[in-house]
Design a protein around this motif. Structure first.
Motif, PDB file in Angstrom:
ATOM      1  N   ALA A  42       1.826   7.182   0.720  1.00 34.27           N
ATOM      2  CA  ALA A  42       2.438   8.396   0.164  1.00 34.27           C
ATOM      3  C   ALA A  42       1.379   9.479  -0.066  1.00 34.27           C
ATOM      4  O   ALA A  42       1.608  10.656   0.229  1.00 34.27           O
ATOM      5  N   LYS A  43       0.215   9.065  -0.561  1.00 39.95           N
ATOM      6  CA  LYS A  43      -0.881  10.015  -0.781  1.00 39.95           C
ATOM      7  C   LYS A  43      -1.337  10.624   0.544  1.00 39.95           C
ATOM      8  O   LYS A  43      -1.559  11.835   0.643  1.00 39.95           O
TER       9      LYS A  43
ATOM     10  N   CYS B 232       0.816  -1.215   0.000  1.00 40.18           N
ATOM     11  CA  CYS B 232       0.000   0.000   0.000  1.00 40.18           C
ATOM     12  C   CYS B 232       0.853   1.270   0.000  1.00 40.18           C
ATOM     13  O   CYS B 232       0.388   2.325   0.440  1.00 40.18           O
ATOM     14  N   ASP B 233       2.085   1.171  -0.465  1.00 38.17           N
ATOM     15  CA  ASP B 233       2.985   2.329  -0.447  1.00 38.17           C
ATOM     16  C   ASP B 233       2.395   3.563  -1.129  1.00 38.17           C
ATOM     17  O   ASP B 233       2.504   4.669  -0.589  1.00 38.17           O
ATOM     18  N   PRO B 234       1.749   3.428  -2.300  1.00 37.48           N
ATOM     19  CA  PRO B 234       1.182   4.632  -2.930  1.00 37.48           C
ATOM     20  C   PRO B 234       0.094   5.298  -2.081  1.00 37.48           C
ATOM     21  O   PRO B 234      -0.018   6.517  -2.065  1.00 37.48           O
ATOM     22  N   VAL B 235      -0.673   4.498  -1.358  1.00 37.95           N
ATOM     23  CA  VAL B 235      -1.734   5.054  -0.503  1.00 37.95           C
ATOM     24  C   VAL B 235      -1.104   5.811   0.660  1.00 37.95           C
ATOM     25  O   VAL B 235      -1.522   6.925   0.986  1.00 37.95           O
TER      26      VAL B 235
END
Length: 155
Positions: free
Chosen positions: A140-141, A135-138
């Motif tokens: 980061a968001k 879930c790295d992109p989440v």
């Protein structure tokens, strides 16, 4: 000789393990942003920004007012609990235990010197705490959104 090597390896592993425990304890996982406004104004600004961004505000807890009701003097301290299911739900899908720290919280507080702060959990700390994978992109968001909201409320 072999026993000595095994003992050395065990000592090194134990040392590394203890160091990692100490490093985790020393890193509190909290981001704090200095505000140019008092607690009430900062909280109001944050609430307005959250509303403009379509976030759900679940509650606003005025800890200092609660403390005063039981005869305890506490520096001005407010907690805003907020979130967005479009962002939080995917995190819970990755690792359901992250729900312990959701919805998001922002603590707006005045320190002993009279400085006002906005503090919140670092999303990367939450990822590490709950061992969330994928879930790295989440995260980061969320980190970007929290930084932007806090900065806008503080300035």
């Amino acid at each position: 000789m072999r026993n000595i090597r095994m003992l050395k390896k065990a000592a090194i592993c134990t040392s590394l393990f203890m160091f990692s425990l100490f490093a985790n304890a020393a890193s509190d996982g909290v981001v704090s942003v200095a505000s140019q406004h008092d607690v009430e104004q900062t909280a109001e600004r944050m609430l307005n920004i959250l509303e403009q961004k379509g976030m759900t505000v679940f509650n606003q807890v005025k800890h200092s007012e609660g403390a005063a009701k039981v005869g305890i003097e506490l520096a001005d301290t407010q907690l805003i609990i907020f979130g967005n299911p479009k962002v939080g739900s995917p995190l819970m899908k990755c690792q359901q235990l992250v729900a312990l720290d959701l919805p998001q919280k922002a603590l707006i507080w005045q320190d002993e010197q009279g400085k006002v702060w906005i503090s919140y959990n670092d999303p990367q700390y939450l990822a590490k705490r709950h061992q969330v994978a994928g879930c790295d992109p989440v995260f980061a968001k969320i980190a970007g959104a929290l930084a932007g909201i806090s900065k806008a409320a503080a300035n």
